[in-house]
Design a protein around this motif. Structure first.
Motif, mmCIF file in Angstrom:
data_model
loop_
_atom_site.group_PDB
_atom_site.id
_atom_site.type_symbol
_atom_site.label_atom_id
_atom_site.label_comp_id
_atom_site.label_asym_id
_atom_site.label_seq_id
_atom_site.Cartn_x
_atom_site.Cartn_y
_atom_site.Cartn_z
ATOM 1 N N UNK A 15 -1.953 -4.796 -6.018
ATOM 2 C CA UNK A 15 -2.142 -4.109 -7.309
ATOM 3 C C UNK A 15 -0.838 -3.492 -7.806
ATOM 4 N N UNK A 16 0.124 -3.365 -6.897
ATOM 5 C CA UNK A 16 1.410 -2.783 -7.269
ATOM 6 C C UNK A 16 1.587 -1.349 -6.806
ATOM 7 N N UNK A 17 0.557 -0.782 -6.142
ATOM 8 C CA UNK A 17 0.707 0.596 -5.670
ATOM 9 C C UNK A 17 1.485 0.620 -4.351
ATOM 10 N N UNK A 18 2.042 1.789 -4.023
ATOM 11 C CA UNK A 18 2.761 1.939 -2.742
ATOM 12 C C UNK A 18 1.826 2.569 -1.718
ATOM 13 N N UNK A 19 2.108 2.251 -0.469
ATOM 14 C CA UNK A 19 1.301 2.809 0.610
ATOM 15 C C UNK A 19 2.205 3.614 1.535
ATOM 16 N N UNK A 20 1.789 4.826 1.844
ATOM 17 C CA UNK A 20 2.583 5.544 2.838
ATOM 18 C C UNK A 20 1.734 5.995 4.007
ATOM 19 N N UNK A 21 2.357 5.972 5.183
ATOM 20 C CA UNK A 21 1.664 6.424 6.381
ATOM 21 C C UNK A 21 1.909 7.918 6.540
ATOM 22 N N UNK A 22 0.817 8.678 6.448
ATOM 23 C CA UNK A 22 0.898 10.136 6.472
ATOM 24 C C UNK A 22 0.899 10.637 7.916
ATOM 25 N N UNK A 23 1.500 11.790 8.126
ATOM 26 C CA UNK A 23 1.428 12.485 9.424
ATOM 27 C C UNK A 23 1.864 11.607 10.584
ATOM 28 N N UNK A 24 2.908 10.811 10.375
ATOM 29 C CA UNK A 24 3.344 9.905 11.436
ATOM 30 C C UNK A 24 3.759 10.680 12.681
ATOM 31 N N UNK A 25 3.220 10.251 13.805
ATOM 32 C CA UNK A 25 3.549 10.902 15.072
ATOM 33 C C UNK A 25 2.486 11.884 15.522
ATOM 34 N N UNK A 26 1.536 12.199 14.645
ATOM 35 C CA UNK A 26 0.532 13.204 15.011
ATOM 36 C C UNK A 26 -0.667 12.578 15.721
ATOM 37 N N UNK A 27 -0.824 11.271 15.572
ATOM 38 C CA UNK A 27 -2.002 10.635 16.163
ATOM 39 C C UNK A 27 -1.607 9.593 17.179
ATOM 40 N N UNK A 28 -2.129 8.420 17.013
ATOM 41 C CA UNK A 28 -1.867 7.365 17.989
ATOM 42 C C UNK A 28 -0.567 6.638 17.692
ATOM 43 N N UNK A 29 -0.186 6.671 16.426
ATOM 44 C CA UNK A 29 1.095 6.136 15.987
ATOM 45 C C UNK A 29 1.573 4.922 16.753
ATOM 46 N N UNK A 30 0.842 3.865 16.622
ATOM 47 C CA UNK A 30 1.250 2.662 17.314
ATOM 48 C C UNK A 30 2.301 1.912 16.512
ATOM 49 N N UNK A 31 3.287 1.405 17.220
ATOM 50 C CA UNK A 31 4.334 0.632 16.543
ATOM 51 C C UNK A 31 3.756 -0.660 15.978
ATOM 52 N N UNK A 32 2.654 -1.103 16.591
ATOM 53 C CA UNK A 32 1.968 -2.291 16.083
ATOM 54 C C UNK A 32 1.566 -2.096 14.620
ATOM 55 N N UNK A 33 1.091 -0.879 14.309
ATOM 56 C CA UNK A 33 0.658 -0.611 12.940
ATOM 57 C C UNK A 33 1.829 -0.707 11.973
ATOM 58 N N UNK A 34 2.930 -0.139 12.406
ATOM 59 C CA UNK A 34 4.105 -0.151 11.529
ATOM 60 C C UNK A 34 4.529 -1.577 11.230
ATOM 61 N N UNK A 35 4.419 -2.426 12.255
ATOM 62 C CA UNK A 35 4.845 -3.802 12.084
ATOM 63 C C UNK A 35 3.839 -4.603 11.253
ATOM 64 N N UNK A 36 2.558 -4.334 11.508
ATOM 65 C CA UNK A 36 1.523 -5.180 10.908
ATOM 66 C C UNK A 36 1.168 -4.802 9.473
ATOM 67 N N UNK A 37 1.187 -3.498 9.167
ATOM 68 C CA UNK A 37 0.693 -3.060 7.866
ATOM 69 C C UNK A 37 1.822 -2.907 6.854
ATOM 70 N N UNK A 38 1.511 -3.201 5.582
ATOM 71 C CA UNK A 38 2.562 -3.189 4.557
ATOM 72 C C UNK A 38 2.892 -1.786 4.031
ATOM 73 N N UNK A 39 3.436 -0.920 4.875
ATOM 74 C CA UNK A 39 3.811 0.419 4.418
ATOM 75 C C UNK A 39 5.124 0.396 3.655
ATOM 76 N N UNK A 40 5.197 1.253 2.623
ATOM 77 C CA UNK A 40 6.454 1.432 1.898
ATOM 78 C C UNK A 40 7.188 2.658 2.411
#
Ligand code: C2E
Ligand code: MG
Ligand code: MG
Ligand code: MG
Length: 292
Positions: A173-198
């Protein structure tokens, strides 16, 4: 003394639980009316680009943060009413109102700054989020590039495939996605690699400990490096001191958010930054009367 306290707590325990349950029920009823009654509003907290050599912190956007002014209890913090809204399913309606309100307001600013909106896990899982976002963008006319949706890892853990598909469709749709509170939860590097975060927002806990705790400094440095390696920009949240700001800027952090830059306030507080339209008195009413 411990015994007395235990005895006391036994006799007090059940009525206290009853009271809490009753309390929650009442609060839930109140919350279901809160949007209609105009008790929910949005505060905005600025995000600034890390200062350049001239020391300016250029504001590039705002995070919208929900506030509930309860008629008798006063201000109820989002940490209390968002979980309540989630448990009861009200979050879908509330979250939609918040998103629409943030987009509507941002579309009225003369300066096309970013607006970030928090999404809760229940919104992610239970509603037709993509079509809701799409509809709201069309309704409000906000440029999708100006909208940023903040999600936490919790959202993605529930259902990896669904999460991935949702984020891809939102990104489309053109919106940006940000991962909030990084490091506070499970913070898997897999997520960073797999999901389209800006964007990655480093959790306030790490920023808070900068200067006290060498581990926190190492983690912040590493997350910035990691983000940049992945082509993702890094925002630090909870920046409260000049020392923290200096460290973050020196380490190449892209943007900062926190009390040192600005606290969450009604948008009028930041009127000049966003370029709020002048509030005009309402002549249309008189015109209508004449027309009639
Ligand atoms: P968050 O998204 O991580 O938002 C940042 C929180 O940190 C905000 O608290 C903000 O006021 C606070 N904060 C910002 N800078 C500083 C600082 O320098 N020092 C300190 N001590 N605190 C700082 P707030 O507004 O109470 O919101 C708490 C959480 O409630 C948010 O955390 C977010 O998870 C949730 N929330 C708030 N508004 C919404 C909403 O509209 N929808 C959803 N789903 N969740 C929301
Ligand atoms: Mg947030
Ligand atoms: Mg956050
Ligand atoms: Mg946080």
């Amino acid at each position: 003394r411990a015994k007395a306290r235990m005895r006391g707590s036994v006799s007090v325990y059940e009525p206290e639980m009853d009271r809490q349950i009753r309390d929650r029920r009442v609060l839930h009823q109140d919350l279901s009316k809160a949007v209609k009654n105009g008790e929910i509003s949005l505060f905005y907290q600025p995000q600034a680009r890390g200062s350049g050599p001239n020391g300016n912190n250029e504001v590039v956007g705002f995070e919208a943060l929900a506030r509930w002014r309860h008629p008798t209890r006063g201000y109820v913090p989002p940490s209390d009413f968002i979980p309540l809204a989630e448990e009861s399913g009200l979050i879908v309606e509330l979250g939609e109102w918040i998103l629409r309100e943030a987009c509507r307001q941002a579309a009225s600013w003369a300066n096309p700054l970013q607006v970030a909106v928090n999404l809760s896990p229940a919104q992610f899982l239970n509603s037709d989020l993509v079509s809701v976002v799409h509809t709201i963008l069309l309704e409000t006319g906000l440029n999708p590039r100006r909208l940023e949706l903040e999600v936490t890892e919790g959202v993605l853990i529930e259902d990896f495939d669904r999460g991935l598909s949702l984020l891809r469709r939102l990104t489309a749709l053109g919106v940006r996605i940000s991962m909030d509170d990084f490091g506070s939860g499970y913070s898997s590097l897999t997520y960073l690699q797999a999901f389209p975060f800006d964007k990655i927002k480093i959790d306030r806990a790490f920023v808070m400990n900068l200067g006290h705790n060498p581990q926190s400094a190492a983690i912040v440095r590493a997350v910035i490096g990691l983000g940049h390696g992945l082509g993702v920009s890094i925002v630090a949240e909870g920046v409260e001191t000049q020392q923290q700001l200096h460290f973050l800027v020196q380490e190449g952090c892209d943007a900062v958010q926190g009390y040192y830059i600005g606290k969450p306030h009604p948008i009028e507080h930041y009127a000049e930054l966003v370029g709020l339209p002048e509030i005009v008195q309402s002549p249309p009413l008189a015109d209508e009367r004449i027309a009639e």
